[in-house]
Design an enzyme around this catalytic site. Structure first.
Site, mmCIF file in Angstrom:
data_model
loop_
_atom_site.group_PDB
_atom_site.id
_atom_site.type_symbol
_atom_site.label_atom_id
_atom_site.label_comp_id
_atom_site.label_asym_id
_atom_site.label_seq_id
_atom_site.Cartn_x
_atom_site.Cartn_y
_atom_site.Cartn_z
ATOM 1 N N ASP A 35 21.293 -46.712 25.503
ATOM 2 C CA ASP A 35 21.673 -47.540 24.333
ATOM 3 C C ASP A 35 21.510 -46.879 22.955
ATOM 4 O O ASP A 35 21.041 -47.535 22.005
ATOM 5 C CB ASP A 35 20.873 -48.856 24.343
ATOM 6 C CG ASP A 35 21.121 -49.707 25.575
ATOM 7 O OD1 ASP A 35 21.788 -49.237 26.510
ATOM 8 O OD2 ASP A 35 20.636 -50.850 25.614
ATOM 9 N N ASP A 51 24.921 -51.282 25.729
ATOM 10 C CA ASP A 51 25.032 -52.730 25.712
ATOM 11 C C ASP A 51 26.459 -53.035 25.267
ATOM 12 O O ASP A 51 26.896 -52.513 24.226
ATOM 13 C CB ASP A 51 24.104 -53.274 24.605
ATOM 14 C CG ASP A 51 22.915 -54.040 25.125
ATOM 15 O OD1 ASP A 51 22.686 -54.048 26.334
ATOM 16 O OD2 ASP A 51 22.213 -54.622 24.279
ATOM 17 N N HIS A 76 28.320 -56.470 24.772
ATOM 18 C CA HIS A 76 28.235 -57.925 24.891
ATOM 19 C C HIS A 76 29.525 -58.614 24.436
ATOM 20 O O HIS A 76 30.176 -58.145 23.501
ATOM 21 C CB HIS A 76 27.098 -58.460 24.021
ATOM 22 C CG HIS A 76 25.735 -58.046 24.458
ATOM 23 N ND1 HIS A 76 25.258 -58.251 25.741
ATOM 24 C CD2 HIS A 76 24.718 -57.437 23.781
ATOM 25 C CE1 HIS A 76 24.021 -57.789 25.823
ATOM 26 N NE2 HIS A 76 23.669 -57.284 24.655
ATOM 27 N N HIS A 115 24.531 -58.512 18.547
ATOM 28 C CA HIS A 115 24.534 -57.041 18.452
ATOM 29 C C HIS A 115 25.416 -56.473 19.551
ATOM 30 O O HIS A 115 25.652 -57.126 20.568
ATOM 31 C CB HIS A 115 23.100 -56.494 18.591
ATOM 32 C CG HIS A 115 22.453 -56.865 19.897
ATOM 33 N ND1 HIS A 115 21.786 -58.058 20.077
ATOM 34 C CD2 HIS A 115 22.405 -56.227 21.096
ATOM 35 C CE1 HIS A 115 21.359 -58.132 21.326
ATOM 36 N NE2 HIS A 115 21.728 -57.037 21.973
ATOM 37 N N LYS A 167 26.507 -52.603 30.228
ATOM 38 C CA LYS A 167 25.667 -53.695 30.732
ATOM 39 C C LYS A 167 25.652 -54.844 29.727
ATOM 40 O O LYS A 167 26.032 -54.656 28.568
ATOM 41 C CB LYS A 167 24.245 -53.176 30.992
ATOM 42 C CG LYS A 167 23.589 -52.613 29.746
ATOM 43 C CD LYS A 167 22.381 -51.798 30.096
ATOM 44 C CE LYS A 167 21.663 -51.272 28.887
ATOM 45 N NZ LYS A 167 21.205 -52.278 27.936
ATOM 46 N N CYS A 217 15.077 -52.153 26.680
ATOM 47 C CA CYS A 217 16.006 -51.520 27.615
ATOM 48 C C CYS A 217 15.474 -50.216 28.205
ATOM 49 O O CYS A 217 15.769 -49.897 29.353
ATOM 50 C CB CYS A 217 17.365 -51.343 26.950
ATOM 51 S SG CYS A 217 18.129 -52.953 26.644
HETATM 52 C C1 VGL Z 1 17.725 -54.176 23.537
HETATM 53 C C2 VGL Z 1 16.866 -56.082 22.627
HETATM 54 C C3 VGL Z 1 17.995 -56.782 22.963
HETATM 55 C C4 VGL Z 1 17.548 -52.723 23.837
HETATM 56 C C5 VGL Z 1 18.855 -54.877 23.894
HETATM 57 O O1 VGL Z 1 18.553 -51.984 23.934
HETATM 58 O O2 VGL Z 1 16.404 -52.310 24.001
HETATM 59 N N1 VGL Z 1 16.741 -54.808 22.903
HETATM 60 N N2 VGL Z 1 18.969 -56.166 23.595
#
Ligand code: VGL
Length: 181
Positions: free
Chosen positions: A8, A46, A48, A61, A86, A127
């Site tokens: 990420d 991520d 979303h 985010h 993901k 993550c």
């Molecule tokens: C994450 C909080 C919410 C991360 C992802 O990538 O660590 N943290 N979503």
């Protein structure tokens, strides 16, 4: 076979983004340098939808199609062999790279005969932690590169707890200097 897993490293988790790890920019050059030491490199993102239960817990985010969901422009993406997406569903937190929906990460690593994984990226408490814990659970020897990860809340109790939890699960901590050069 060893694999480098980059978790990420996206604009929204970097300063200026929606959910930043304040020191994210410091780890990007470390990750870029580490890439020279690995022949297999994978990265998660991520991705979303605009409406997801995940945003009950977090500010919006990494929404698919936005700049926030893209890799940080300083990350050397030319060496990444495969991307894993993901959190793509609207009920799906998708913290771990092993929850990727576009491809099965465990299956991919096993096909490449990977036995050791080295975890880097964002964010330590969420993550990175869940990816590292899943890696151990899936049977990989798992290393956490401590100067190639960054926390949402650096210096917090949550960050310290995450590191302890990973160590207790058998994840070994290593500095990039023991791998690089
Ligand atoms: C994450 C909080 C919410 C991360 C992802 O990538 O660590 N943290 N979503």
């Amino acid at each position: 076979m060893e694999a480098l897993i980059i978790v990420d490293v996206q604009n929204d988790f970097c300063p200026g983004g929606a959910l930043p790890a304040p020191r994210a920019n410091e780890i990007i050059p470390v990750i870029n340098k580490l890439m020279d030491k690995f022949s297999l490199i994978v990265a998660s993102r991520d991705v979303h939808p605009p409406d997801t239960k995940h945003f009950d817990k977090w500010p919006p985010h990494c929404i698919d199609g936005t700049r926030g969901a893209l890799f940080h422009p300083d990350l050397n993406i030319t060496r990444i062999q495969k991307g894993f997406h993901k959190g793509t569903g609207n009920k799906d937190d998708g913290y771990s790279a092993f929850e990727a929906t576009n491809e099965d990460l465990t299956g991919y690593l096993l096909t490449k005969r990977v036995t050791e994984v080295y975890i880097t990226g964002l964010t330590t408490e969420y993550c990175v932690k869940t990816t590292a814990l899943d890696a151990v659970q899936q049977g990989f020897n798992t290393w956490l590169i401590t100067d190639a990860i960054a926390a949402v809340e650096p210096g917090s109790e949550n960050e310290a707890k995450a590191i302890t939890e990973m160590e207790k699960a058998g994840i070994r901590l290593v500095k990039s200097e023991s791998i690089c050069c």
